[in-house]
Design an enzyme around this catalytic site. Sequence first.
Site, PDB file in Angstrom:
ATOM      1  N   ARG A  57       0.919  -1.104   0.012  1.00  0.00           N
ATOM      2  CA  ARG A  57      -0.150   0.074  -0.020  1.00  0.00           C
ATOM      3  C   ARG A  57       0.964   1.275  -0.019  1.00  0.00           C
ATOM      4  O   ARG A  57       2.013   1.032   0.038  1.00  0.00           O
ATOM      5  CB  ARG A  57      -1.023  -0.025   1.166  1.00  0.00           C
ATOM      6  CG  ARG A  57      -0.039  -0.369   2.469  1.00  0.00           C
ATOM      7  CD  ARG A  57      -0.937   0.273   3.624  1.00  0.00           C
ATOM      8  NE  ARG A  57      -0.763   1.583   3.742  1.00  0.00           N
ATOM      9  CZ  ARG A  57       0.477   2.285   3.902  1.00  0.00           C
ATOM     10  NH1 ARG A  57       1.641   1.810   4.176  1.00  0.00           N
ATOM     11  NH2 ARG A  57       0.603   3.639   3.899  1.00  0.00           N
ATOM     12  N   ALA A  59       0.999   5.297  -2.306  1.00  0.00           N
ATOM     13  CA  ALA A  59       0.920   5.628  -3.576  1.00  0.00           C
ATOM     14  C   ALA A  59       2.204   4.909  -4.221  1.00  0.00           C
ATOM     15  O   ALA A  59       1.945   4.284  -5.280  1.00  0.00           O
ATOM     16  CB  ALA A  59       0.670   6.945  -3.676  1.00  0.00           C
ATOM     17  N   ASP A 248      -1.704  10.856  -2.415  1.00  0.00           N
ATOM     18  CA  ASP A 248      -2.143   9.936  -3.529  1.00  0.00           C
ATOM     19  C   ASP A 248      -2.257  10.401  -4.847  1.00  0.00           C
ATOM     20  O   ASP A 248      -2.066   9.854  -5.695  1.00  0.00           O
ATOM     21  CB  ASP A 248      -3.344   9.085  -3.014  1.00  0.00           C
ATOM     22  CG  ASP A 248      -2.873   8.248  -1.750  1.00  0.00           C
ATOM     23  OD1 ASP A 248      -2.831   8.612  -0.552  1.00  0.00           O
ATOM     24  OD2 ASP A 248      -2.614   7.057  -1.938  1.00  0.00           O
ATOM     25  N   LYS A 259      -5.073   9.985   2.534  1.00  0.00           N
ATOM     26  CA  LYS A 259      -5.945   9.167   3.473  1.00  0.00           C
ATOM     27  C   LYS A 259      -6.848   9.997   4.079  1.00  0.00           C
ATOM     28  O   LYS A 259      -6.725  11.163   4.551  1.00  0.00           O
ATOM     29  CB  LYS A 259      -5.124   8.534   4.547  1.00  0.00           C
ATOM     30  CG  LYS A 259      -5.625   7.680   5.280  1.00  0.00           C
ATOM     31  CD  LYS A 259      -6.539   6.577   4.723  1.00  0.00           C
ATOM     32  CE  LYS A 259      -5.750   5.902   3.629  1.00  0.00           C
ATOM     33  NZ  LYS A 259      -6.464   4.563   3.452  1.00  0.00           N
TER      34      LYS A 259
END
Length: 366
Positions: A57, A59, A248, A259
Amino acid sequence: MPPAAKSSAPIQRPLWLAVDGWSVQILDQTRLPHVVKTLRLRTVDDAARAIVTMEVRGAPLIGVTAAYGIALAMRRDASDASLAAAYDQLIHTRPTAVNLRWALDQMRSLLQPLPKEKRTSAAYARAAELVEEDVATNRAIGEHGLKIFHDLLARKKSGEPLQVMTHCNAGRIATLDWGTATAPMYLAHAAGLPIHVWVSETRPRNQGAALTAWELGGRGVPHTLVTDSSCGHLIQRGLVDLVIVGADRVTARGDAANKIGTYLKALAARAHRVPFYVAFPGTTIDWTLRDGLAEIPIEQRNARELTHLTGLAGNGRPTEVRLAPEGTPARNDAFDVTPARLITGFITERGVCRASTAGLRRLFAR
Ligand code: MRU
């Protein structure tokens, strides 16, 4: 599922080429911090699954994993149809981080013109380059961020630590060796600068509590875990000198998706005139979008992440427990968008700039 292997070796990176020279090992981030376990990716399906389940996980790491996914696909079948199918499978794994598309586009444009017999070795070579580029990029982000830390420390009483707040995990297991938001923290700590990090738990998956606390603790960086809901209070009380988060996807005008919960920190920081920085590589910029709120796709995740909690039980086994009453309706938006006007600046591998089209263009040619 690929077979799992327990590793006792210290984990340096969240992803590396296995000793067989073709399969890819990853650190299973769903088990951290309680179990340090590696998994092996042997097929493009394995790579796609690892991204979807968030075994990998963050980006930039999602992008690198996808690049290796293409290499694994080419190893089995280097035809045009296989390349197209692998691209299509991987691009649909997670919607918000644009680094995924960037990495896949890199791979496709490299491989498409090549004859079939050259594609596999070229794909592995490019994926390995992406790893090394990410390391160098993150180190550069750290150097630029460190200057900001120095400036802010100079305004404090001698010996008082710089109070840094972060969100989620934009650390070395999401983006290689240094992290993005964490890179200046590691460099500052290594240089002997006094810093202390407020680690926000980051509900619902708790990547702050599980991953950032684990990372910073492993490197001896002073930190304290706090609830997400206490962050406004800490900022209001003057206990935070700057907030620094990852991203991201950043639009051409400087809106930044990160997030869920990032936006609330940005609002609190603006209300109390605390600098709010977003650290990311150029590959996180999506030049095709302008209005982040309208245009960035926000991943909707399983409501179970809200209604249940996973942790270590008294018997030492990872355990899931129900939190909400059975049948409670829940909505789980995984990301939010912080508008450019709330962002003090961007920290990138090419320097620090304003959160605006002009700021980004100054550093990055289109
Ligand atoms: O859902 P995740 O854990 O992949 O989200 C991670 C984040 O939001 C990070 O802050 C972001 O990817 C930046 S990582 C350098």
